[in-house]
Design a protein around this motif. Structure first.
Motif, mmCIF file in Angstrom:
data_model
loop_
_atom_site.group_PDB
_atom_site.id
_atom_site.type_symbol
_atom_site.label_atom_id
_atom_site.label_comp_id
_atom_site.label_asym_id
_atom_site.label_seq_id
_atom_site.Cartn_x
_atom_site.Cartn_y
_atom_site.Cartn_z
ATOM 1 N N SER B 37 0.834 -1.211 0.000
ATOM 2 C CA SER B 37 0.000 0.000 0.000
ATOM 3 C C SER B 37 0.867 1.259 0.000
ATOM 4 O O SER B 37 0.357 2.357 -0.170
ATOM 5 C CB SER B 37 -0.918 0.010 1.220
ATOM 6 N N GLY B 38 2.157 1.100 0.201
ATOM 7 C CA GLY B 38 3.055 2.262 0.159
ATOM 8 C C GLY B 38 3.053 3.070 1.444
ATOM 9 O O GLY B 38 3.490 4.207 1.474
ATOM 10 N N ILE B 39 2.544 2.475 2.526
ATOM 11 C CA ILE B 39 2.502 3.191 3.804
ATOM 12 C C ILE B 39 3.777 2.915 4.595
ATOM 13 O O ILE B 39 4.190 1.771 4.749
ATOM 14 C CB ILE B 39 1.298 2.715 4.655
ATOM 15 N N VAL B 40 4.394 3.996 5.078
ATOM 16 C CA VAL B 40 5.558 3.846 5.946
ATOM 17 C C VAL B 40 5.040 3.969 7.374
ATOM 18 O O VAL B 40 4.688 5.058 7.830
ATOM 19 C CB VAL B 40 6.618 4.928 5.646
ATOM 20 N N THR B 41 4.946 2.832 8.065
ATOM 21 C CA THR B 41 4.260 2.862 9.367
ATOM 22 C C THR B 41 5.007 3.700 10.407
ATOM 23 O O THR B 41 4.386 4.277 11.278
ATOM 24 C CB THR B 41 4.006 1.443 9.924
ATOM 25 N N SER B 42 6.345 3.812 10.286
ATOM 26 C CA SER B 42 7.055 4.618 11.280
ATOM 27 C C SER B 42 6.622 6.087 11.192
ATOM 28 O O SER B 42 6.506 6.778 12.202
ATOM 29 C CB SER B 42 8.568 4.483 11.112
ATOM 30 N N ALA B 70 0.668 -9.155 0.459
ATOM 31 C CA ALA B 70 0.295 -8.890 -0.935
ATOM 32 C C ALA B 70 0.320 -10.191 -1.720
ATOM 33 O O ALA B 70 1.303 -10.937 -1.684
ATOM 34 C CB ALA B 70 1.262 -7.879 -1.540
ATOM 35 N N VAL B 71 -0.787 -10.471 -2.427
ATOM 36 C CA VAL B 71 -0.910 -11.697 -3.206
ATOM 37 C C VAL B 71 -1.348 -11.332 -4.629
ATOM 38 O O VAL B 71 -2.289 -10.558 -4.806
ATOM 39 C CB VAL B 71 -1.956 -12.657 -2.574
ATOM 40 N N SER B 72 -0.645 -11.855 -5.623
ATOM 41 C CA SER B 72 -1.029 -11.619 -7.017
ATOM 42 C C SER B 72 -1.578 -12.892 -7.645
ATOM 43 O O SER B 72 -1.363 -14.002 -7.137
ATOM 44 C CB SER B 72 0.179 -11.139 -7.834
ATOM 45 N N TRP B 73 -2.263 -12.725 -8.765
ATOM 46 C CA TRP B 73 -2.933 -13.814 -9.460
ATOM 47 C C TRP B 73 -2.486 -13.811 -10.917
ATOM 48 O O TRP B 73 -2.436 -12.751 -11.546
ATOM 49 C CB TRP B 73 -4.440 -13.587 -9.362
ATOM 50 N N SER B 82 3.182 -14.767 -4.188
ATOM 51 C CA SER B 82 3.559 -13.606 -3.383
ATOM 52 C C SER B 82 4.035 -12.452 -4.272
ATOM 53 O O SER B 82 4.978 -12.589 -5.039
ATOM 54 C CB SER B 82 4.682 -14.004 -2.411
ATOM 55 N N THR B 83 3.355 -11.317 -4.144
ATOM 56 C CA THR B 83 3.680 -10.158 -4.982
ATOM 57 C C THR B 83 5.071 -9.621 -4.675
ATOM 58 O O THR B 83 5.811 -9.229 -5.572
ATOM 59 C CB THR B 83 2.649 -9.032 -4.722
ATOM 60 N N VAL B 84 5.398 -9.597 -3.380
ATOM 61 C CA VAL B 84 6.676 -8.986 -3.001
ATOM 62 C C VAL B 84 7.851 -9.816 -3.552
ATOM 63 O O VAL B 84 8.852 -9.278 -4.004
ATOM 64 C CB VAL B 84 6.751 -8.816 -1.468
ATOM 65 N N GLY B 103 -3.478 -6.561 -0.975
ATOM 66 C CA GLY B 103 -2.183 -6.013 -0.574
ATOM 67 C C GLY B 103 -2.090 -4.507 -0.692
ATOM 68 O O GLY B 103 -1.089 -3.912 -0.308
ATOM 69 N N ASN B 104 -3.132 -3.850 -1.240
ATOM 70 C CA ASN B 104 -3.073 -2.376 -1.245
ATOM 71 C C ASN B 104 -4.153 -1.755 -0.352
ATOM 72 O O ASN B 104 -4.515 -0.602 -0.520
ATOM 73 C CB ASN B 104 -3.124 -1.808 -2.672
ATOM 74 N N GLU B 105 -4.614 -2.525 0.637
ATOM 75 C CA GLU B 105 -5.668 -2.035 1.531
ATOM 76 C C GLU B 105 -5.150 -0.976 2.499
ATOM 77 O O GLU B 105 -3.978 -0.965 2.859
ATOM 78 C CB GLU B 105 -6.231 -3.193 2.384
#
Lengths: 225, 122
Positions: B37-42, B70-73, B82-84, B103-105
């Motif tokens: 999701s591109g979130i930096v939790t720190s 993150a899971v891709s199809w 696994s997307t990563v 994975g982008n929630e």
């Protein structure tokens, strides 16, 4: 002992804004005003492209421009010089506009007086893609010097764009590793529906094609509401 | 910097949910973020600590972040992966006809809180 309750919320953080954006689109439809959200990284040529667009379309459409920046009014002054109404929105340090900030801007500019209002969003490829502004269409500009790999690095921006303008095409001879076929393929991989135009806001190349797209979108919108 | 915008939305939503549920002191807020999701939790934690000081309802409230993998199809092989680890390239066929399943929630999962006034009355 204090009663501690656990409340299941299970909502997307952005759900409130998404709902508000849909509401704003209804308000715009009632006014018959087309709102275009223009996004790009800083320096990709949003303002120069806008000036070219205004020059082409101002005799046939009533155009208003809202410039969103963290600070300053240099862009607003540039647009005012082109003879259309323009206002400056300051985001107060925020990196994007949301639907409610956009609504306030539309009220200030008097959006009901215009066929087309263009929102020049904050220069940024991340946050503006996450926050729906309530615009009818999203346009994004990718400039050649930024590189053809941007659709890989900022997928969401390319997913939500209805049209992608590849700007500064006059510099393709200098940035010779920019692959025009590859960039199209990478954009289509994220978003098969996006229209893609190669332009140079500096020389005017491709501006007609882009303006035809915009003219058609506005006409179809006005017919169908 | 978009983490600040998100904190602002989280505070708006949880304040409303708290009011609807007669809560005047929130103990914790649990968020869920997708791995891509591109979130930096720190950043999120620092903005949270700074921003929530302005709201008595959220004074001292703990922020908890959970990750959704993150899971891709792959549309051609009909498998998920696994997307990563593999990105947009399917590990089975090497093709790119792949989509992100999850994975982008960016979700607010739950809030935990109580009502101080009621405790005093009791």
């Amino acid at each position: 002992m204090e009663d501690i309750k656990i409340i299941e919320v299970k909502r997307s953080i952005l759900e409130d804004n998404d709902e508000d954006a849909d509401k704003l689109r209804e308000e715009l439809a009632a006014q018959k005003t087309f709102l275009l959200n223009l996004m790009s990284s800083p320096g990709a040529g949003k303002t120069t492209t806008l000036l070219r667009t205004i020059e082409k379309l101002k005799d046939e459409l009533k155009i208003g421009v809202m410039e969103a920046d963290i600070d300053s009014d240099v862009d607003t002054r540039a647009i005012l010089g082109s003879g259309v109404r323009s206002i400056q929105l300051h985001t107060g340090g925020m990196c994007h506009l949301d639907a409610d900030m956009t609504r306030q801007g539309l009220k200030e500019i008097g959006s009901e007086d215009f066929d087309l209002v263009i929102l020049e969003n904050v220069g940024n490829l991340v946050c503006p893609a996450e926050f729906d502004t309530g615009a009818v269409r999203n346009a994004m500009i990718l400039s050649v010097p930024e590189g053809d790999d941007k659709p890989l690095k900022y997928p969401l921006m390319f997913e939500i764009a209805d049209v992608v303008l590849i700007n500064k095409c006059d510099t393709l001879s200098v940035f010779s590793d920019f692959d025009t076929e590859k960039v199209k393929e990478r954009i289509r991989m994220r978003n098969p529906k996006a229209d893609i135009y190669f332009i140079s806001a500096k020389t005017g190349e491709g501006i007609d094609n882009w303006c035809n797209w915009l003219r058609k979108q506005v006409a179809e919108y006005k017919e169908n509401i | 910097m978009h983490e600040l915008g998100l904190v602002n939305y989280v505070v708006k939503t949880v304040s409303r949910v708290a009011e609807e549920n007669d809560i005047n002191r929130i103990r914790s807020v649990t968020l869920e973020f997708g791995e891509v999701s591109g979130i930096v939790t720190s950043y999120l934690y620092s903005y949270w600590n700074w921003y929530t000081k302005k709201f008595p309802l959220l004074e001292g409230a703990q922020l908890k972040c959970l990750e959704i993998p993150a899971v891709s199809w792959c549309d051609d092989c009909k498998i998920s992966y696994s997307t990563v680890a593999y990105g947009r390239t399917c590990p089975k066929c090497g093709g790119g006809n792949t989509w992100l399943l999850q994975g982008n929630e960016m979700n607010i999962k739950e809030i935990e809180g109580g009502n101080d006034d009621k405790r005093r009355d009791a």
